[in-house]
Structure formats: C-alpha cells, structure tokens
Design an enzyme around this catalytic site. Structure first.
Site, mmCIF file in Angstrom:
data_model
loop_
_atom_site.group_PDB
_atom_site.id
_atom_site.type_symbol
_atom_site.label_atom_id
_atom_site.label_comp_id
_atom_site.label_asym_id
_atom_site.label_seq_id
_atom_site.Cartn_x
_atom_site.Cartn_y
_atom_site.Cartn_z
ATOM 1 N N TYR A 164 28.159 -14.109 -9.547
ATOM 2 C CA TYR A 164 26.948 -14.876 -9.862
ATOM 3 C C TYR A 164 27.249 -15.972 -10.895
ATOM 4 O O TYR A 164 26.808 -17.117 -10.752
ATOM 5 C CB TYR A 164 25.889 -13.911 -10.390
ATOM 6 C CG TYR A 164 24.523 -14.499 -10.605
ATOM 7 C CD1 TYR A 164 23.655 -14.722 -9.540
ATOM 8 C CD2 TYR A 164 24.068 -14.793 -11.896
ATOM 9 C CE1 TYR A 164 22.382 -15.239 -9.750
ATOM 10 C CE2 TYR A 164 22.800 -15.307 -12.104
ATOM 11 C CZ TYR A 164 21.960 -15.524 -11.036
ATOM 12 O OH TYR A 164 20.702 -16.041 -11.244
ATOM 13 N N LYS A 168 26.836 -19.989 -10.320
ATOM 14 C CA LYS A 168 25.929 -20.789 -11.136
ATOM 15 C C LYS A 168 26.666 -21.873 -11.904
ATOM 16 O O LYS A 168 26.136 -22.972 -12.121
ATOM 17 C CB LYS A 168 25.146 -19.888 -12.087
ATOM 18 C CG LYS A 168 24.149 -18.954 -11.381
ATOM 19 C CD LYS A 168 23.196 -19.723 -10.479
ATOM 20 C CE LYS A 168 22.049 -18.866 -9.980
ATOM 21 N NZ LYS A 168 21.144 -19.618 -9.073
#
Length: 263
Positions: A164, A168
């Site tokens: 993640y 991002k």
C-alpha cells in the site's frame, strides 16, 4: 469583493464539466462524487460493481444532480475503456478524473504474498494509469482538465503496508509527471494524501490489529494536532477545490489532509 458575474460564469462552466470518480460506491469516493455533483458537475460513479453505486447515484439525483453508475475493474484496460465510453455516451466527455479506487492487503513483508502485492499495486497504480490515460484524450481535446489522485500518509511508510505504501508513493510520482506532461493542455494534476479517515478500510485495519474501531479512532485522534479523526467530507472539500476553475494554477502538488503536519 467578489464579482457576481464571474461567479455565475464559473458556475456555468462547471455545469458543463463531466467527472469520473473511481471507488465511488462508498466512503471517500462517494463523498467526492456527491460534492462534485453539488458543485455542478455531472458525475460518473465508478466501482467494481455498478449496482453497488446505486446509493451514491441516488443521493446525487435526489439532490438535483446528474450521475450514472459505471461498473469496471480499474486494473483491466478493456473494462476501463468501456466504462469511459459509456460515460461519454450518457453524460458527455469527461474532463475530470478522481483516482480513488483502492484495496488493502496488509501484512508484514515476510508474510506478504506476491498475489497481495500485485493486487494492491494493480488497483491503485495500474488503475490510476488506465483511467487517467482513457480520460486524458478528452482533456487534451477540450484544452482543460483536472486529475486528482488519492495518495495517503502511508506513502511516507507504514508498518505492515509495504504494498500500500509503495502504491501511494508511486501515485505521487505519477501525479507530478502528469503535471509536467499535461500542463500545456490546460490540465492540472494533484494528489491528496489523507491521514486517518473514518471509512470501511480503517475499520478493517482496526479489526486486523484486534482493536475496537471506537478505541482505534480515539487513539488516532490523540496523536493528531486538531484532536479528531478525519471524515470523507474533509477529503471531498479538498477535491472540490482542486477540481475548481480557481485551482488552475495549482498543479503537481501533494496535499496532506491529516489534521496536522506530516514528516
């Protein structure tokens, strides 16, 4: 003093704009879709299952806006192309894209499977690439556009989120590159990096670590300078500004909406 004529002109322009918001069936995406509709845009509400978008579309239409539900796997090129074509056919050429679709597959690195790594990168990064690429031709044709990518404070690193965090952080680089490439066509590209926002995803994180969601929020709020956690509407307000006519000189920026400074 503001010029009422200029305000009306801006309102009229926004009424001609069409936006597509991914991951808009609920949470942050739904809040952004509703806010953009309230701003006067026509909105394509996109999620994996079009039927799941019914509540968001219903809220927009009941408030007097125009919206259409779009079903697409953002990581699939053909699926994205079909959804964007449907939006063009039903509401008009999209010139605003908000890349919000995302999933979690949290785990420590030594426990993380290749499938979990690929799934997160595919939805967040590949999905943003495919949807933006499909929409940018309309932006270039109209010499106007807005790209808003949803990053996260996790881009700075977060335990148990190697996939993640990488996705991002990648979105921030993607955003800055789009600003360079598309600026000459009247297109801006910016990223929003939320901190702790009350959503189903943060509730899932609380469950994963074995803490009640209420206690999870209290603990987070105690570490945030404004002493509260965020809401999807906090992010929607920021997206509204970045999409507006007045934000035309803001591009290539990452705006942390986290209730305080970030490292």
């Amino acid at each position: 003093m503001t010029d009422p004529t200029s305000d009306r002109r801006r309102d009229a322009l926004m009424g001609e704009r069409v936006a597509v918001v991914s991951g808009a069936a609920r949470g942050i995406g739904a809040a952004i879709a509703k806010r953009l509709a309230a701003d006067g845009l026509r909105v394509g509400v996109l999620d994996l299952d079009a039927a799941a978008c019914a509540d968001t579309v219903g809220a927009i239409t009941e408030a007097g806006g125009r919206a259409v539900a779009l079903g697409a796997d953002v990581s699939n090129e053909e699926s994205v192309a079909a959804a964007v074509q449907q939006l063009d056919d039903e509401l008009g050429a999209p010139t605003v894209v908000v890349n919000n679709a995302g999933i979690l597959r949290d785990n420590l690195l030594f426990k993380m499977s290749v499938a979990d790594w690929d799934a997160v990168l595919n939805v967040h990064l590949r999905g943003a690439f495919l949807l933006t690429r499909a929409v940018q031709k309309y932006m270039v044709e109209q010499k106007w556009g807005r790209v808003v990518n949803m990053s996260s404070t996790s881009a700075l690193g977060n335990r148990g989120q190697a996939n993640y965090s990488a996705a991002k952080a990648g979105l921030q680089g993607f955003t800055k590159t789009l600003a360079f490439e598309l600026g000459k066509f009247g297109v801006t590209a910016n990223a929003i990096a939320p901190g702790f926002i009350v959503t189903d995803m943060t509730a899932a994180t609380a469950e994963r670590v074995g803490v009640s969601f209420e206690d999870f929020q209290k603990a987070a709020a105690s570490q945030i300078p404004v002493q509260r956690v965020g809401t999807p509407e906090d992010i929607a307000h920021t997206a509204s500004f970045l999409v507006s006519e007045g934000a035309g000189f803001v591009s290539g920026q990452v705006i942390y909406v986290a209730g305080g400074p970030t490292d």
